[in-house]
Design a protein around this motif. Structure first.
Motif, short mmCIF file in Angstrom:
data_model
loop_
_atom_site.label_atom_id
_atom_site.label_comp_id
_atom_site.label_asym_id
_atom_site.label_seq_id
_atom_site.Cartn_x
_atom_site.Cartn_y
_atom_site.Cartn_z
N LEU A 246 -17.18 56.03 -6.12
CA LEU A 246 -16.03 55.41 -5.46
C LEU A 246 -14.96 56.46 -5.17
O LEU A 246 -14.35 56.48 -4.08
N ALA A 247 -14.73 57.36 -6.14
CA ALA A 247 -13.75 58.43 -5.92
C ALA A 247 -14.21 59.37 -4.81
O ALA A 247 -13.40 59.80 -3.97
N ASP A 248 -15.52 59.69 -4.78
CA ASP A 248 -16.04 60.57 -3.73
C ASP A 248 -15.85 59.96 -2.33
O ASP A 248 -15.49 60.66 -1.38
N LEU A 249 -16.10 58.67 -2.21
CA LEU A 249 -15.94 58.01 -0.92
C LEU A 249 -14.49 58.05 -0.46
O LEU A 249 -14.20 58.24 0.73
N ARG A 250 -13.55 57.89 -1.38
CA ARG A 250 -12.13 57.90 -1.02
C ARG A 250 -11.65 59.33 -0.72
O ARG A 250 -10.81 59.53 0.16
N ILE A 251 -12.17 60.30 -1.48
CA ILE A 251 -11.82 61.70 -1.21
C ILE A 251 -12.35 62.11 0.17
O ILE A 251 -11.68 62.82 0.92
N ALA A 252 -13.55 61.64 0.50
CA ALA A 252 -14.16 62.00 1.79
C ALA A 252 -13.33 61.51 2.97
O ALA A 252 -13.33 62.13 4.04
N LEU A 263 -10.80 57.56 -11.23
CA LEU A 263 -10.95 58.71 -12.12
C LEU A 263 -10.15 58.52 -13.41
O LEU A 263 -10.62 58.87 -14.50
N ASP A 264 -8.95 57.97 -13.28
CA ASP A 264 -8.15 57.69 -14.49
C ASP A 264 -8.85 56.65 -15.37
O ASP A 264 -8.83 56.77 -16.61
N ARG A 265 -9.45 55.64 -14.76
CA ARG A 265 -10.17 54.62 -15.53
C ARG A 265 -11.34 55.24 -16.28
O ARG A 265 -11.58 54.93 -17.45
N LEU A 266 -12.05 56.13 -15.60
CA LEU A 266 -13.21 56.76 -16.23
C LEU A 266 -12.79 57.66 -17.38
O LEU A 266 -13.38 57.64 -18.46
N PRO A 271 -12.84 60.67 -22.19
CA PRO A 271 -11.95 61.80 -21.90
C PRO A 271 -12.68 63.12 -21.66
O PRO A 271 -12.09 64.05 -21.09
N ALA A 272 -13.94 63.22 -22.08
CA ALA A 272 -14.69 64.47 -21.93
C ALA A 272 -15.63 64.45 -20.74
O ALA A 272 -16.56 65.25 -20.67
N ASN A 273 -15.40 63.55 -19.78
CA ASN A 273 -16.26 63.48 -18.60
C ASN A 273 -15.85 64.59 -17.62
O ASN A 273 -14.82 64.50 -16.96
N GLU A 274 -16.67 65.62 -17.53
CA GLU A 274 -16.31 66.82 -16.76
C GLU A 274 -16.30 66.57 -15.26
O GLU A 274 -15.47 67.11 -14.53
N ALA A 275 -17.23 65.74 -14.79
CA ALA A 275 -17.27 65.45 -13.36
C ALA A 275 -15.99 64.76 -12.91
O ALA A 275 -15.45 65.05 -11.83
N ALA A 276 -15.48 63.83 -13.73
CA ALA A 276 -14.25 63.13 -13.37
C ALA A 276 -13.06 64.08 -13.39
O ALA A 276 -12.17 64.00 -12.53
N VAL A 277 -13.01 64.98 -14.38
CA VAL A 277 -11.90 65.93 -14.47
C VAL A 277 -11.87 66.86 -13.26
O VAL A 277 -10.81 67.15 -12.71
N GLN A 278 -13.04 67.33 -12.84
CA GLN A 278 -13.08 68.19 -11.65
C GLN A 278 -12.50 67.49 -10.44
O GLN A 278 -11.68 68.06 -9.70
N ARG A 279 -12.92 66.26 -10.21
CA ARG A 279 -12.41 65.52 -9.06
C ARG A 279 -10.92 65.24 -9.18
O ARG A 279 -10.18 65.25 -8.17
N LEU A 280 -10.46 64.96 -10.40
CA LEU A 280 -9.04 64.66 -10.61
C LEU A 280 -8.19 65.90 -10.33
O LEU A 280 -7.14 65.81 -9.68
#
Length: 453
Positions: A246-252, A263-266, A271-280
């Motif tokens: 969902l974050a990728d679609l909105r960033i695109a 991303l904040d929800r995830l 808190p250690a989700n690296e993919a979410a931190v990169q996007r954030l």
């Protein structure tokens, strides 16, 4: 009220192991009973198969059949365990006393956690009453099935005729989604539908609908059953992948502010989700919120070190350094290197593997095990076979040139015997010994109802 008499028709269970009616959840009867209250004390009196004459006249008057209209039920399992019934076009939460019974809820939870919403009787008895003998567990299951049927279809005069909870070939089957709507199944259906749609706008809408349904962990009150844990973890992984997509679609489509919310929800859940931190970090940097991006990285590294004792990936570190130096062009260039949802899943495996090495303990057999008594000879024979198999593994290369029919080393051990003589307990003892010797032990169960799988 003192002196008031009410009549009820009930099914009874004899509890005998060989009784087919009790084993299939049908029971005996139904029989009529009279309930009277005197001075606050309620007594029950057996009437018989036929009601009293006065009541018989009322029963013979025309009335609509039990199943004139389909029963409408909803079960919420994500973040709560709640049963809802439709009444006068409105959904109302079921608060019946039966719903508060732990075993009724546990039986329904087990059925909802398994593919096809079905389980064999032996599976249910082993899950709910692992320490009870077969006769006792079977009797308890029959009573629990009867109570759950009454809860699902209270208007039925004979719960054994329920269409929502059926007994077929020694198995229990709960009705499908069209009759009993379950939020977890609806969540997965929306995800599957989104994966088949190529249009980004339509896919985003379906993912948003699915994210609204996910209210939290699957059946949070059930913390120990293996199949419930497996379903909970699967749904949680799907939810995390949903938020990343969902974050990728909105960033695109450059909707960076709205991409931050999933991303904040995830990260609130993991808190250690690296993919979410990169996007954030990328989204905040492109919105010129550099200080927030740097703080997000520091929170992530703290959680990663605390929970898994590992360092961030080089790509994440490079992204942080680019933002720290105020190089927005480098940060945007690193956007293409951020983890995909599939790579994020492999990262979870890496973190999980590290956590297992730190403190995971393999569970062999049942959680409650009695001491092994009177099986010293059998255990010694099995240990000798285990040792012989180890020796055979060491000399396998030398024996590989021999014909198969001349290689007489043991390949497997088959335990057979009457029910209840201790086969499972003996297998548990052998498995624990093998685990200490460095064997890889896989512990599972199979049931007669699964023969067609």
């Amino acid at each position: 009220m003192n002196g008031k008499i009410t009549y009820h028709q009930q099914v009874s269970y004899c509890g005998k192991q060989r009784c087919r009616k009790c084993r299939e959840g049908i029971g005996h009867g139904p029989y009529w009973y009279a309930y009277s209250t005197e001075n606050g004390r309620t007594t029950r009196t057996y009437i018989g198969k036929n009601p009293p004459p006065g009541l018989q006249v009322l029963l013979e008057s025309p009335s609509p059949p039990d199943n004139l209209e389909p029963v409408a039920l909803r079960i919420r399992t994500l973040g709560q365990f709640q049963l809802e019934r439709q009444s006068n076009q409105e959904w109302q939460t079921v608060t019946d006393a039966v719903w508060q019974h732990q075993r009724v809820r546990a039986l329904l939870a087990c059925l909802l956690s398994n593919p096809g919403r079905k389980l064999g009787r032996e599976q249910v008895m082993d899950a709910l009453w692992p320490d009870a003998d077969i006769e006792t567990a079977s009797s308890r299951l029959d009573r629990t099935v009867y109570s759950l049927r009454q809860l699902l279809e209270p208007a039925l005069s004979r719960p054994a005729s329920s269409h929502l909870l059926r007994m077929e070939r020694e198995g229990l089957i709960l009705a499908e989604q069209s009759k009993i709507w379950v939020d977890a199944d609806a969540f997965e259906a929306l995800l599957n539908q989104a994966r088949t749609i190529g249009d980004p706008g339509s896919r985003e809408k379906l993912l948003e609908e699915a994210s609204v349904l996910y209210g939290g962990d699957f059946l949070p009150e059930e913390r120990s059953a293996d199949w419930i844990i497996a379903r909970r973890e699967s749904l949680q992984r799907n939810w995390m992948g949903l938020l990343l997509e969902l974050a990728d679609l909105r960033i695109a489509r450059d909707a960076l502010s709205t991409a931050i919310d999933p991303l904040d929800r995830l990260l609130a859940a993991d808190p250690a989700n690296e993919a979410a931190v990169q996007r954030l970090i990328i989204s905040l940097a492109q919105l010129d919120r550099r200080g927030e991006a740097l703080r997000a990285y520091h929170r992530f590294t703290t959680a990663l070190q605390r929970d898994y004792n590992i360092a961030p990936l080089p790509e994440t570190r490079s992204l942080y350094e680019a933002v720290q130096q105020g190089d927005s062009h480098a940060a945007i260039a690193l956007t293409s290197q951020s983890l995909s949802p599939a790579e994020a899943a492999s990262l979870v495996d890496r973190e999980t593997s590290t956590a297992y090495k730190q403190g995971y303990k393999v569970q062999i057999g049942r959680s409650h095990q009695t001491p092994l008594i009177g099986r010293d000879q059998e255990l010694e024979i099995m240990n000798q076979l285990l040792l012989a198999s180890e020796q055979g593994t060491r000399t396998r290369k030398k024996a590989a040139s021999l014909p198969l029919d001349t290689q007489r080393r043991p390949q497997c051990i088959l335990l057979v015997g009457e029910a209840g003589i201790g086969k499972t307990r003996l297998a548990e003892e052998l498995s624990q010994g093998a685990l200490k010797r460095g064997w890889a032990v896989a512990w599972s169960r199979i049931y007669a109802q699964e023969s067609s799988v």
